[in-house]
Design an enzyme around this catalytic site. Structure first.
Site, short mmCIF file in Angstrom:
data_model
loop_
_atom_site.label_atom_id
_atom_site.label_comp_id
_atom_site.label_asym_id
_atom_site.label_seq_id
_atom_site.Cartn_x
_atom_site.Cartn_y
_atom_site.Cartn_z
N GLU A 186 0.83 -1.21 0.00
CA GLU A 186 0.00 0.00 0.00
C GLU A 186 0.86 1.26 0.00
O GLU A 186 1.26 1.75 1.06
CB GLU A 186 -0.93 0.03 1.21
CG GLU A 186 -2.07 -0.96 1.14
CD GLU A 186 -3.03 -0.84 2.33
OE1 GLU A 186 -2.71 -0.09 3.29
OE2 GLU A 186 -4.07 -1.51 2.30
N GLU A 274 -6.25 -7.64 -0.54
CA GLU A 274 -6.56 -7.37 0.87
C GLU A 274 -7.92 -6.70 0.97
O GLU A 274 -8.17 -5.73 0.26
CB GLU A 274 -5.47 -6.45 1.43
CG GLU A 274 -5.51 -6.27 2.92
CD GLU A 274 -4.37 -5.35 3.41
OE1 GLU A 274 -3.20 -5.58 3.03
OE2 GLU A 274 -4.68 -4.40 4.14
#
Ligand code: MG
Length: 354
Positions: A186, A274
């Site tokens: 991320e 995710e």
């Protein structure tokens, strides 16, 4: 089979005629079942693993396809950060992978290699790598897919380490169809075109020098949500590149689905490496909407996270066994919901055996 024949001969010597007949019938039955499983069932899919059937995953326009060029999607679990003493690392073992496959029918797992934070790969590479490899090796043994995730928020600051790490992974695992590389979990609010994309191209080039074909997944700015920026300036020059999309249902809703749909329409293949929910508490109707969207668009997904930490995303309650075997009383609300979704996900080539 040889063992069965030896056992049969030994038993034959010490038993009465009546028992000999029974042992003979029993042994022939076992041999027959073994032969059937070895020779016949793979052809009709019963003894195949999900990876045996689907093989190497490939990108085809905005979809992921298997070795038969069928559009596929997979559902499974992400492990928690691997960092030493963060709590989630105690679940990094083969028993948990086996349990998730057998009890949750997970066809993919994700090993989240913590990088720059305390106790992560930069502090202690060998310890974190050993944990990740335990998951990768177990997934290969179980015949399911596995994501090798460079779980970082600042990967561009550790390009040299990431390059060396992914080279090693490609050398060790590049020949296995099970393996998927995720080069940046991320990114934060940094430039796609000037920072993340060049970083990703460096890592992709290093992987491709060794492994020409396994799927590689790339993150995008703002916690892997700016797939619109990717769509405006995608990575070209390499095959089998997909992009991650992360969502947590209490925060990321229709606006993110709309953005992702637009990226798909521009030919960007997406992979939800995710996602998290707080479970069926009556306040989380977004999970159903997201899963409908994933199903409609053939999007694979991994639920965050295999951990007993006392937070809403954990799938198991504090103190749950570190080797699986969790009955429903050990599951959190999020865990019950995730299990229901994963267990019932329609996956081509899945069988309960191997
Ligand atoms: Mg390969």
């Amino acid at each position: 089979m040889c063992v069965l024949i030896i056992l049969f001969c030994w038993e034959l010597n010490v038993l009465t005629m009546q028992k000999k007949v029974r042992v003979l019938a029993n042994t022939l039955g076992k041999i027959g079942v073994s032969l059937f499983c070895l020779l016949a069932l793979p052809g009709i899919g019963f003894c195949q693993s999900v990876v045996d059937y689907n093989g190497l995953l490939k990108v085809s326009f905005n979809k992921i396809v298997n070795q038969h060029n069928e559009v596929v999607s997979f559902a499974g679990n992400s492990f928690f950060w691997s960092n030493d003493n963060w709590g989630g690392e105690k679940y990094y073992n083969a028993s948990v992978v086996s349990w998730l496959k057998r009890d949750w029918r997970a066809t993919i797992v994700r090993a989240a290699l913590g990088v720059e934070d305390t106790g992560g790969y930069i502090n202690n590479p060998e310890s974190n790598k050993a944990k990740l490899k335990a998951i990768v090796d177990a997934a290969i043994a179980e015949g399911i897919y596995v994501i090798i995730d460079w779980h970082s928020h600042h990967a561009e600051d550790y390009t040299a380490q990431a390059t060396a790490f992914f080279k090693e992974m490609a050398e060790q695992y590049g020949e296995y169809n099970n393996v998927i590389y995720e080069v940046y979990n991320e990114p934060l609010q940094v430039s796609w075109s000037n920072i993340i994309k060049p970083y990703a191209e460096t890592i992709i080039s290093s992987i491709r020098d060794i492994d020409p074909d396994n799927l590689i997944i790339v993150g995008s700015p703002e916690w892997s949500q700016r797939v619109d920026l990717v769509a405006a300036d995608p990575i070209t020059g390499y095959d089998n590149i997909a992009y991650s999309l992360h969502f947590y249902t209490v925060w990321h809703q229709q606006w993110l689905r709309d953005r992702a749909t637009e990226a798909l329409n521009k030919g960007i293949p997406l992979f939800v490496t995710e996602w998290g929910s707080i479970g069926y508490t009556g306040t989380d109707p977004e999970t159903d909407k997201w899963m409908d969207w994933c199903l409609k668009n053939d999007i694979s997904h991994c639920n965050w996270a295999v951990n007993d930490k006392d937070e809403e995303w954990s799938i198991i309650r504090p103190g749950s066994s570190t080797t699986g075997g969790w009955s429903s009383v050990f599951l959190t609300e999020a865990g019950k919901l995730a299990k229901d979704i994963i267990k019932n996900w329609p996956t081509i080539g899945f069988s309960s055996g191997k």
